[in-house]
Design an enzyme around this catalytic site. Structure first.
Site, mmCIF file in Angstrom:
data_model
loop_
_atom_site.group_PDB
_atom_site.id
_atom_site.type_symbol
_atom_site.label_atom_id
_atom_site.label_comp_id
_atom_site.label_asym_id
_atom_site.label_seq_id
_atom_site.Cartn_x
_atom_site.Cartn_y
_atom_site.Cartn_z
ATOM 1 N N HIS A 51 -45.058 40.012 6.617
ATOM 2 C CA HIS A 51 -43.677 40.348 6.979
ATOM 3 C C HIS A 51 -43.099 41.347 5.982
ATOM 4 O O HIS A 51 -43.364 41.265 4.775
ATOM 5 C CB HIS A 51 -42.821 39.086 7.027
ATOM 6 C CG HIS A 51 -43.177 38.153 8.147
ATOM 7 N ND1 HIS A 51 -42.319 37.846 9.173
ATOM 8 C CD2 HIS A 51 -44.328 37.471 8.399
ATOM 9 C CE1 HIS A 51 -42.915 37.008 10.008
ATOM 10 N NE2 HIS A 51 -44.135 36.761 9.553
ATOM 11 N N ASN A 86 -51.122 28.513 5.788
ATOM 12 C CA ASN A 86 -50.878 29.938 5.582
ATOM 13 C C ASN A 86 -49.415 30.199 5.253
ATOM 14 O O ASN A 86 -48.513 29.723 5.940
ATOM 15 C CB ASN A 86 -51.292 30.733 6.826
ATOM 16 C CG ASN A 86 -52.791 30.768 6.987
ATOM 17 O OD1 ASN A 86 -53.485 31.579 6.391
ATOM 18 N ND2 ASN A 86 -53.321 29.842 7.792
ATOM 19 N N ASP A 112 -59.301 29.725 14.030
ATOM 20 C CA ASP A 112 -60.255 30.832 14.106
ATOM 21 C C ASP A 112 -61.289 30.819 12.983
ATOM 22 O O ASP A 112 -62.177 31.683 12.942
ATOM 23 C CB ASP A 112 -59.521 32.185 14.126
ATOM 24 C CG ASP A 112 -58.747 32.473 12.840
ATOM 25 O OD1 ASP A 112 -58.693 31.595 11.955
ATOM 26 O OD2 ASP A 112 -58.183 33.578 12.728
ATOM 27 N N HIS A 151 -58.243 31.975 9.099
ATOM 28 C CA HIS A 151 -56.979 31.585 8.471
ATOM 29 C C HIS A 151 -57.080 30.239 7.768
ATOM 30 O O HIS A 151 -56.368 30.002 6.781
ATOM 31 C CB HIS A 151 -55.869 31.540 9.525
ATOM 32 C CG HIS A 151 -55.366 32.884 9.925
ATOM 33 N ND1 HIS A 151 -56.068 33.717 10.764
ATOM 34 C CD2 HIS A 151 -54.232 33.551 9.569
ATOM 35 C CE1 HIS A 151 -55.385 34.841 10.922
ATOM 36 N NE2 HIS A 151 -54.280 34.769 10.219
ATOM 37 N N ASP A 153 -51.350 32.854 17.120
ATOM 38 C CA ASP A 153 -50.739 33.887 16.263
ATOM 39 C C ASP A 153 -51.316 35.254 16.624
ATOM 40 O O ASP A 153 -51.484 36.128 15.762
ATOM 41 C CB ASP A 153 -50.967 33.570 14.784
ATOM 42 C CG ASP A 153 -50.006 34.308 13.858
ATOM 43 O OD1 ASP A 153 -48.967 34.793 14.340
ATOM 44 O OD2 ASP A 153 -50.302 34.430 12.658
ATOM 45 N N LEU A 194 -53.794 39.229 5.541
ATOM 46 C CA LEU A 194 -53.931 38.892 6.954
ATOM 47 C C LEU A 194 -52.618 39.156 7.675
ATOM 48 O O LEU A 194 -51.541 38.835 7.177
ATOM 49 C CB LEU A 194 -54.337 37.426 7.127
ATOM 50 C CG LEU A 194 -55.775 37.068 6.746
ATOM 51 C CD1 LEU A 194 -55.977 35.555 6.783
ATOM 52 C CD2 LEU A 194 -56.775 37.751 7.680
#
Length: 385
Positions: A142, A220, A249, A252, A276, A309
């Site tokens: 972000h 995360n 997955d 993560h 996500d 990531l």
């Protein structure tokens, strides 16, 4: 009344398997499950041709798909394309997710979501606002320049959504949102989720008591589990009222950590799968742009140039397969993590997440080895392999 019966496959209703049975649909809902040998005369019958019929997948965190990233294309057509892209992988209801952005983009996205709901975009459930009221210390991908405290205008914008969507979610950090603000949003029907936060266990517990419902992508971008400071991870697993999203997955979260979390989670809240996913799903894209920064796609990873990531490159059926094959979970539990548990988290468990009389006719037809065959939303086939 339009009625049809789907036969020729095992049916998993979310709890039990039904053999030699038919799923009867009427006007977008499930009318009944009954023996295939005793169908009403004259009813339209569709032979599934083997495999299994399972509840449709519900994804509460989807940033994009089909080449569209919600932040870059907050339009009804953009939402339609995202939903259609994920339907190819068994997702029958989803929350398109806006990553931290300006108030103007957030406001535009909310208004776009209202139009999409009014137009009945297949699979569109509501919106997930992931930010901008997060912790800079746990920002992940972000943009830190866009992270800020929650203000009254933000509350008013979100309250304008009350009663509009099937579900509405916002990820917040106590560093930038007060417990009173959480209570106001929770009382208005929002799933308030803790995420991108460095807060302590005790604060997370206070926020759960204030109305926080879920935790965003476990492990995360949050304070980790320590033996003296349990952090948000410890709170997510220890506080029974919290439902917890996790990215399945193997990138993560290590499979061993996923297994530990699943064994440790105190109920009634459950751990559910989120993708996500970014715009790459269903495409051969090698890169895309988020808030003016290039995101690179390589070897199943999506990263900023520095290796951070940035969302995930996985779809829901692949996530279910990973949970089943890599973690050794029973296929039934893997399916529940993608359907029943997110439905419970979003207060949709009287409508979605199972194949029961009166529920929405949202389901997926799979082969016996978890391969995709077709996806149905509201009793209509929206994808066929």
């Amino acid at each position: 009344m339009s009625r049809k019966a789907i036969t020729g496959a095992r049916i998993f209703d979310g709890t039990f398997w039904h053999q030699e049975s038919a799923l009867i649909l009427a006007d977008g809902r499930i009318e009944a499950l009954r023996p295939a040998a005793s169908l009403p005369s004259g009813i339209e019958t569709i032979d599934a041709g083997g495999g299994m019929i399972v509840p449709g997948f519900i994804d509460l965190q989807v940033n994009g798909g089909g080449g569209v990233l919600l932040n870059e294309e907050p339009t009804v057509e953009g939402l339609r394309q995202i939903c259609a892209a994920h339907a190819k992988f068994g997702t029958t209801a989803l929350l398109p997710t806006l990553i931290t952005d300006t108030y103007e983009i957030t406001s535009k996205t909310v208004e776009t979501g209202k139009r999409a709901k009014a137009e009945g975009v297949p699979g569109f459930l509501g919106l997930h606002l992931e930010g901008p009221h997060l912790s800079i210390a746990r920002k992940g991908a972000h943009d830190p320049q866009l992270i800020r405290p929650m203000q009254e205008k933000d509350i008013e914008l979100m309250l304008s959504c009350k009663g509009v969507f099937g579900a509405m979610m916002i990820t917040i950090a106590p560093e930038n949102v007060t417990a009173d603000q959480v209570t106001r949003l929770s009382q208005a029907g929002f799933m308030v989720s803790l995420g991108h936060t460095d807060t302590a266990y005790e604060t997370a517990k206070d926020y759960a008591e204030a109305g926080t419902r879920t935790v965003t992508h476990l492990f995360n971008a949050m304070s980790p589990l320590g033996h003296r400071q349990p952090g948000v991870v410890g709170a997510a697993l220890d506080i029974g009222s919290l439902y917890v999203g996790i990215i399945s997955d193997g990138i993560h979260v290590h499979p061993a950590a996923m297994g530990v979390a699943l064994r440790a989670k105190k109920g009634p809240g459950k751990i559910f799968i989120v993708t996500d996913a970014m715009s790459t799903i269903g495409t051969d894209m090698k890169s895309f742009t988020l808030n003016g920064r290039e995101i690179l796609r390589q070897d199943g990873r999506l990263t900023l140039a520095d290796g951070t990531l940035a969302g995930a490159d996985i779809d829901m059926i692949s996530s279910v397969r990973f949970a089943h094959r890599a973690l050794g979970l029973p296929v039934e539990e893997s399916l529940r993590m993608a359907s029943t548990y997110p439905a419970e988290a979003a207060w949709l468990d009287g409508r979605k997440g199972a194949l029961k009389a009166g529920f929405d006719a949202d389901f997926v037809l799979l082969s016996d080895d978890l391969g995709m065959k077709s996806t149905w939303i509201g009793g209509m086939k929206v994808h066929q392999e």
